[in-house]
Design a protein around this motif. Structure first.
Motif, PDB file in Angstrom:
ATOM      1  N   ARG A   1     -29.770  15.080 -42.227  1.00 11.36           N
ATOM      2  CA  ARG A   1     -28.850  16.167 -41.910  1.00 11.36           C
ATOM      3  C   ARG A   1     -27.477  15.925 -42.536  1.00 11.36           C
ATOM      4  NH1 ARG A   1     -30.134  17.100 -35.417  1.00 11.36           N
ATOM      5  NH2 ARG A   1     -32.388  17.478 -35.642  1.00 11.36           N
TER       6      ARG A   1
ATOM      7  N   ALA B   1     -30.741  11.927 -38.723  1.00 15.64           N
ATOM      8  CA  ALA B   1     -29.287  11.916 -38.864  1.00 15.64           C
ATOM      9  C   ALA B   1     -28.879  11.759 -40.321  1.00 15.64           C
ATOM     10  CB  ALA B   1     -28.693  10.798 -38.020  1.00 15.64           C
ATOM     11  N   LYS B   2     -29.556  10.875 -41.040  1.00 20.84           N
ATOM     12  CA  LYS B   2     -29.210  10.669 -42.449  1.00 20.84           C
ATOM     13  C   LYS B   2     -29.565  11.902 -43.274  1.00 20.84           C
ATOM     14  CE  LYS B   2     -29.318   5.639 -42.685  1.00 20.84           C
ATOM     15  NZ  LYS B   2     -29.795   4.456 -43.440  1.00 20.84           N
TER      16      LYS B   2
ATOM     17  N   LEU C   1     -34.675   9.600 -35.027  1.00 20.62           N
ATOM     18  CA  LEU C   1     -33.262   9.968 -34.978  1.00 20.62           C
ATOM     19  C   LEU C   1     -32.492   9.402 -36.174  1.00 20.62           C
ATOM     20  CD1 LEU C   1     -32.288   9.605 -31.199  1.00 20.62           C
ATOM     21  CD2 LEU C   1     -32.148  11.689 -32.587  1.00 20.62           C
TER      22      LEU C   1
ATOM     23  N   TYR D   1     -21.419   9.771 -37.782  1.00 22.04           N
ATOM     24  CA  TYR D   1     -22.037   9.268 -39.000  1.00 22.04           C
ATOM     25  C   TYR D   1     -21.621  10.124 -40.186  1.00 22.04           C
ATOM     26  CZ  TYR D   1     -25.440   7.706 -42.426  1.00 22.04           C
ATOM     27  OH  TYR D   1     -26.026   7.203 -43.562  1.00 22.04           O
TER      28      TYR D   1
END
Length: 320
Positions: free
Chosen positions: A304, A301-302, A297, A5
Protein backbone atom coordinates in the motif's frame (compact mmCIF):
# COMPACT_ATOMS: atom_id res chain seq x y z
CA UNK A 1 10.52 6.06 16.78
CA UNK A 2 7.93 6.72 14.10
CA UNK A 3 4.87 4.47 13.93
CA UNK A 4 3.97 5.71 10.42
CA UNK A 5 5.51 3.52 7.73
CA UNK A 6 7.02 5.51 4.88
CA UNK A 7 8.79 3.41 2.25
CA UNK A 8 12.52 3.83 1.77
CA UNK A 9 12.98 1.33 -1.06
CA UNK A 10 15.34 3.67 -2.91
CA UNK A 11 17.54 6.12 -1.01
CA UNK A 12 19.24 8.48 -3.46
CA UNK A 13 22.56 10.07 -2.50
CA UNK A 14 23.06 13.60 -3.84
CA UNK A 15 26.15 15.78 -3.30
CA UNK A 16 25.09 18.79 -1.28
CA UNK A 17 27.53 21.03 -3.13
CA UNK A 18 25.89 20.49 -6.53
CA UNK A 19 22.80 22.64 -7.03
CA UNK A 20 22.36 21.11 -10.47
CA UNK A 21 22.17 17.57 -9.09
CA UNK A 22 19.87 18.62 -6.24
CA UNK A 23 17.43 20.24 -8.67
CA UNK A 24 17.46 17.13 -10.85
CA UNK A 25 16.81 14.90 -7.83
CA UNK A 26 13.58 16.75 -7.00
CA UNK A 27 11.74 15.11 -9.88
CA UNK A 28 13.10 11.59 -9.47
CA UNK A 29 10.95 8.72 -8.11
CA UNK A 30 13.26 7.85 -5.21
CA UNK A 31 11.49 7.27 -1.90
CA UNK A 32 14.18 9.13 0.03
CA UNK A 33 16.74 11.68 -1.07
CA UNK A 34 19.65 12.58 1.15
CA UNK A 35 21.73 15.65 0.45
CA UNK A 36 25.27 14.86 1.46
CA UNK A 37 27.62 17.09 3.44
CA UNK A 38 30.06 14.29 4.26
CA UNK A 39 32.07 12.17 1.81
CA UNK A 40 30.65 13.75 -1.36
CA UNK A 41 31.73 17.28 -0.37
CA UNK A 42 35.34 18.45 -0.15
CA UNK A 43 36.38 20.14 3.13
CA UNK A 44 36.76 23.56 1.49
CA UNK A 45 33.25 23.30 0.01
CA UNK A 46 31.33 22.25 3.13
CA UNK A 47 30.41 25.71 4.37
CA UNK A 48 29.01 26.78 1.01
CA UNK A 49 27.22 23.43 0.63
CA UNK A 50 25.29 24.04 3.87
CA UNK A 51 23.78 27.17 2.34
CA UNK A 52 23.07 25.39 -0.94
CA UNK A 53 21.22 22.62 0.88
CA UNK A 54 19.30 25.01 3.12
CA UNK A 55 18.11 27.08 0.16
CA UNK A 56 17.18 24.02 -1.91
CA UNK A 57 15.15 22.35 0.85
CA UNK A 58 13.15 25.50 1.47
CA UNK A 59 12.17 25.90 -2.19
CA UNK A 60 9.25 24.41 -4.09
CA UNK A 61 9.48 21.52 -6.51
CA UNK A 62 9.89 18.61 -4.13
CA UNK A 63 7.55 15.65 -4.36
CA UNK A 64 6.63 13.15 -1.67
CA UNK A 65 10.24 12.09 -1.12
CA UNK A 66 11.61 11.76 2.40
CA UNK A 67 14.14 14.59 2.61
CA UNK A 68 17.31 13.92 4.60
CA UNK A 69 20.70 15.57 5.06
CA UNK A 70 23.84 13.59 5.88
CA UNK A 71 26.00 15.67 8.19
CA UNK A 72 29.62 15.00 9.04
CA UNK A 73 30.39 12.65 11.92
CA UNK A 74 31.10 13.85 15.46
CA UNK A 75 34.87 13.28 15.23
CA UNK A 76 35.13 16.17 12.74
CA UNK A 77 34.93 19.92 13.31
CA UNK A 78 31.90 20.31 11.03
CA UNK A 79 28.97 18.46 12.67
CA UNK A 80 27.72 21.26 14.92
CA UNK A 81 27.66 23.86 12.16
CA UNK A 82 26.09 21.39 9.71
CA UNK A 83 23.13 20.85 12.02
CA UNK A 84 22.71 24.43 13.23
CA UNK A 85 22.80 25.99 9.77
CA UNK A 86 20.81 23.42 7.79
CA UNK A 87 18.09 22.87 10.40
CA UNK A 88 17.99 26.56 11.21
CA UNK A 89 17.42 27.47 7.57
CA UNK A 90 15.21 24.60 6.42
CA UNK A 91 14.21 22.45 9.40
CA UNK A 92 10.52 22.71 8.57
CA UNK A 93 11.23 20.96 5.25
CA UNK A 94 13.57 18.31 6.61
CA UNK A 95 12.52 14.80 7.64
CA UNK A 96 15.71 13.40 9.15
CA UNK A 97 19.44 13.76 9.72
CA UNK A 98 21.67 10.92 8.52
CA UNK A 99 24.51 10.56 11.02
CA UNK A 100 27.58 8.69 9.71
CA UNK A 101 30.16 6.54 11.50
CA UNK A 102 28.13 5.99 14.67
CA UNK A 103 30.19 3.91 17.13
CA UNK A 104 27.92 4.06 20.20
CA UNK A 105 24.69 5.64 21.47
CA UNK A 106 26.38 8.80 22.73
CA UNK A 107 26.73 10.07 19.15
CA UNK A 108 22.99 9.70 18.58
CA UNK A 109 22.17 11.26 21.93
CA UNK A 110 24.41 14.25 21.20
CA UNK A 111 22.62 14.85 17.91
CA UNK A 112 19.24 14.49 19.63
CA UNK A 113 20.17 17.16 22.18
CA UNK A 114 21.49 19.53 19.54
CA UNK A 115 18.43 19.04 17.32
CA UNK A 116 16.16 19.82 20.26
CA UNK A 117 17.95 23.11 20.94
CA UNK A 118 17.92 24.12 17.27
CA UNK A 119 14.24 23.23 16.95
CA UNK A 120 13.36 25.30 20.02
CA UNK A 121 15.46 28.24 18.84
CA UNK A 122 13.72 28.27 15.46
CA UNK A 123 10.15 27.59 16.55
CA UNK A 124 10.07 24.09 15.09
CA UNK A 125 8.16 21.11 16.43
CA UNK A 126 10.49 19.41 18.90
CA UNK A 127 11.25 15.81 18.02
CA UNK A 128 9.80 15.76 14.50
CA UNK A 129 13.16 15.53 12.71
CA UNK A 130 14.36 11.94 12.78
CA UNK A 131 17.83 10.42 13.01
CA UNK A 132 19.27 7.75 10.73
CA UNK A 133 22.41 6.25 12.34
CA UNK A 134 24.86 4.77 9.85
CA UNK A 135 26.76 1.67 10.98
CA UNK A 136 30.22 1.80 9.43
CA UNK A 137 32.60 -0.06 11.73
CA UNK A 138 32.94 -3.05 14.01
CA UNK A 139 32.32 -1.14 17.24
CA UNK A 140 29.12 0.33 15.83
CA UNK A 141 27.82 -3.14 14.97
CA UNK A 142 28.73 -4.37 18.44
CA UNK A 143 26.68 -1.52 19.99
CA UNK A 144 23.81 -1.64 17.52
CA UNK A 145 20.98 -2.33 19.96
CA UNK A 146 22.04 0.57 22.16
CA UNK A 147 22.31 2.77 19.07
CA UNK A 148 18.84 1.76 17.87
CA UNK A 149 17.31 2.76 21.22
CA UNK A 150 19.46 5.83 21.91
CA UNK A 151 16.71 8.28 20.94
CA UNK A 152 13.01 8.24 20.02
CA UNK A 153 14.10 10.06 16.86
CA UNK A 154 15.81 6.96 15.39
CA UNK A 155 13.96 5.94 12.23
CA UNK A 156 16.40 3.67 10.40
CA UNK A 157 19.63 1.74 10.77
CA UNK A 158 21.83 2.16 7.71
CA UNK A 159 24.70 -0.09 6.62
CA UNK A 160 27.79 1.75 5.38
CA UNK A 161 29.70 -1.01 3.58
CA UNK A 162 32.84 0.76 2.34
CA UNK A 163 34.05 2.09 5.68
CA UNK A 164 32.87 -1.09 7.40
CA UNK A 165 34.89 -3.29 5.05
CA UNK A 166 37.97 -1.19 5.77
CA UNK A 167 37.36 -1.34 9.52
CA UNK A 168 37.45 -5.15 9.57
CA UNK A 169 40.25 -5.52 6.99
CA UNK A 170 38.04 -7.29 4.45
CA UNK A 171 40.14 -8.19 1.41
CA UNK A 172 38.28 -6.50 -1.41
CA UNK A 173 38.14 -3.12 -3.11
CA UNK A 174 34.74 -3.68 -4.75
CA UNK A 175 31.95 -2.49 -2.46
CA UNK A 176 29.03 -4.89 -2.45
CA UNK A 177 30.82 -7.87 -3.96
CA UNK A 178 32.23 -10.93 -2.22
CA UNK A 179 35.94 -10.79 -1.30
CA UNK A 180 38.31 -13.01 -3.24
CA UNK A 181 38.58 -16.43 -1.63
CA UNK A 182 35.10 -16.32 -0.06
CA UNK A 183 33.56 -18.81 -2.47
CA UNK A 184 30.58 -20.02 -0.44
CA UNK A 185 27.83 -18.09 1.27
CA UNK A 186 27.75 -14.34 1.81
CA UNK A 187 30.60 -12.56 3.60
CA UNK A 188 28.20 -9.81 4.68
CA UNK A 189 25.48 -12.08 6.07
CA UNK A 190 26.32 -11.70 9.76
CA UNK A 191 26.62 -7.92 9.46
CA UNK A 192 23.36 -7.56 7.55
CA UNK A 193 21.40 -9.89 9.82
CA UNK A 194 22.70 -8.15 12.95
CA UNK A 195 21.50 -4.80 11.58
CA UNK A 196 18.18 -6.31 10.51
CA UNK A 197 17.53 -8.01 13.87
CA UNK A 198 18.18 -4.77 15.75
CA UNK A 199 15.91 -2.85 13.39
CA UNK A 200 13.06 -5.34 13.74
CA UNK A 201 13.51 -5.67 17.50
CA UNK A 202 13.19 -1.92 17.97
CA UNK A 203 10.68 -0.98 15.28
CA UNK A 204 12.88 0.92 12.82
CA UNK A 205 13.78 0.35 9.17
CA UNK A 206 16.89 -1.40 7.87
CA UNK A 207 18.59 0.16 4.86
CA UNK A 208 21.40 -1.42 2.83
CA UNK A 209 24.29 0.68 1.55
CA UNK A 210 25.33 1.43 -2.02
CA UNK A 211 26.57 -0.68 -4.91
CA UNK A 212 29.32 1.37 -6.48
CA UNK A 213 29.40 -0.09 -9.99
CA UNK A 214 26.66 2.28 -11.11
CA UNK A 215 26.64 1.30 -14.79
CA UNK A 216 25.92 -2.37 -14.00
CA UNK A 217 22.24 -2.21 -13.11
CA UNK A 218 21.80 -5.99 -13.19
CA UNK A 219 24.61 -6.42 -10.65
CA UNK A 220 22.94 -3.74 -8.53
CA UNK A 221 19.67 -5.66 -8.79
CA UNK A 222 21.35 -8.90 -7.66
CA UNK A 223 22.90 -7.11 -4.70
CA UNK A 224 19.55 -5.57 -3.77
CA UNK A 225 17.75 -8.89 -4.09
CA UNK A 226 20.03 -10.45 -1.50
CA UNK A 227 19.15 -7.92 1.18
CA UNK A 228 15.49 -7.68 0.12
CA UNK A 229 15.24 -11.44 0.58
CA UNK A 230 16.50 -11.07 4.15
CA UNK A 231 13.86 -8.44 4.91
CA UNK A 232 15.63 -5.10 4.44
CA UNK A 233 13.41 -2.15 3.60
CA UNK A 234 15.58 -0.50 0.95
CA UNK A 235 18.99 0.33 -0.45
CA UNK A 236 21.04 3.37 -1.36
CA UNK A 237 21.17 4.36 -5.00
CA UNK A 238 24.01 6.45 -6.40
CA UNK A 239 22.57 7.12 -9.85
CA UNK A 240 19.04 7.61 -11.23
CA UNK A 241 19.40 4.43 -13.31
CA UNK A 242 19.36 2.38 -10.10
CA UNK A 243 16.12 3.84 -8.72
CA UNK A 244 13.65 1.76 -10.74
CA UNK A 245 15.47 -1.47 -9.86
CA UNK A 246 15.49 -0.61 -6.14
CA UNK A 247 11.80 0.32 -6.11
CA UNK A 248 10.96 -2.92 -7.89
CA UNK A 249 13.13 -5.22 -5.76
CA UNK A 250 11.99 -3.79 -2.42
CA UNK A 251 8.29 -3.77 -3.32
CA UNK A 252 6.22 -6.91 -2.73
CA UNK A 253 5.63 -9.10 -5.76
CA UNK A 254 2.12 -8.64 -7.12
CA UNK A 255 1.09 -12.21 -6.29
CA UNK A 256 2.33 -11.82 -2.72
CA UNK A 257 0.56 -8.49 -2.30
CA UNK A 258 -2.73 -9.90 -3.64
CA UNK A 259 -2.42 -12.93 -1.36
CA UNK A 260 -1.71 -10.75 1.68
CA UNK A 261 -4.82 -8.65 1.06
CA UNK A 262 -6.92 -11.79 0.62
CA UNK A 263 -5.61 -13.22 3.89
CA UNK A 264 -6.51 -10.01 5.74
CA UNK A 265 -10.01 -9.92 4.26
CA UNK A 266 -10.66 -13.60 4.87
CA UNK A 267 -9.36 -13.51 8.43
CA UNK A 268 -11.40 -10.41 9.26
CA UNK A 269 -14.57 -12.03 7.95
CA UNK A 270 -14.16 -15.49 9.50
CA UNK A 271 -13.22 -14.12 12.94
CA UNK A 272 -16.28 -11.87 12.97
CA UNK A 273 -19.70 -12.88 14.25
CA UNK A 274 -21.02 -13.01 10.69
CA UNK A 275 -18.24 -15.39 9.71
CA UNK A 276 -18.64 -17.71 12.67
CA UNK A 277 -16.06 -16.22 15.03
CA UNK A 278 -13.42 -18.80 14.19
CA UNK A 279 -9.72 -18.39 14.96
CA UNK A 280 -8.30 -20.62 12.23
CA UNK A 281 -9.88 -21.00 8.79
CA UNK A 282 -9.08 -22.20 5.31
CA UNK A 283 -8.27 -19.88 2.43
CA UNK A 284 -8.15 -22.16 -0.57
CA UNK A 285 -5.79 -24.95 0.42
CA UNK A 286 -4.06 -22.94 3.16
CA UNK A 287 -4.98 -22.68 6.82
CA UNK A 288 -4.71 -19.11 8.09
CA UNK A 289 -4.70 -17.85 11.67
CA UNK A 290 -3.47 -14.87 13.72
CA UNK A 291 0.15 -15.54 12.73
CA UNK A 292 -0.89 -15.50 9.08
CA UNK A 293 -2.58 -12.15 9.63
CA UNK A 294 0.58 -10.64 11.14
CA UNK A 295 2.70 -11.82 8.21
CA UNK A 296 0.13 -10.50 5.74
CA UNK A 297 0.06 -7.11 7.45
CA UNK A 298 3.77 -6.61 6.68
CA UNK A 299 3.34 -7.32 2.96
CA UNK A 300 0.12 -5.35 2.76
CA UNK A 301 1.60 -2.27 4.45
CA UNK A 302 4.60 -2.23 2.12
CA UNK A 303 2.43 -2.75 -0.94
CA UNK A 304 0.00 0.00 0.00
CA UNK A 305 2.84 2.41 0.84
CA UNK A 306 4.34 1.67 -2.58
CA UNK A 307 1.02 2.50 -4.25
CA UNK A 308 0.31 -1.06 -5.42
CA UNK A 309 -3.22 -2.00 -6.52
CA UNK A 310 -4.71 -5.40 -5.85
CA UNK A 311 -5.87 -7.52 -8.76
CA UNK A 312 -8.07 -9.91 -6.77
CA UNK A 313 -10.94 -9.43 -4.35
CA UNK A 314 -12.16 -11.55 -1.43
CA UNK A 315 -15.59 -13.09 -1.96
CA UNK A 316 -17.49 -13.90 1.22
CA UNK A 317 -18.75 -17.49 1.30
CA UNK A 318 -22.29 -16.28 1.99
CA UNK A 319 -22.14 -14.09 -1.14
CA UNK A 320 -21.49 -16.95 -3.54
Amino acid sequence: MSSVYRPRRSVLAVPGSSRKMIDKAKGLPADEIFLDLEDAVAPLAKQEARGTIGDALAEDGWGEQIKVVRVNDWTTEWTYADVVEVVGRAGAHLDAILLPKVPDPSHVQALDLLLTQVEKANGLEVGRIGIEPQIENAIGLTNINAIATASPRVQTLVFGPADFMASINMRTLVVGEQPDGYDRGDAYHHILMTILMAARAHGVQAIDGPYLQIRDVEAFRRSAQRTAALGFDGKWVLHPTQIEAANDVFSPRQDDYDRAELILDAYEFHTSAAGGGRGAVMLGDEMIDEASRKMALVISAKGRAAGMKRTTEFVRPDAK
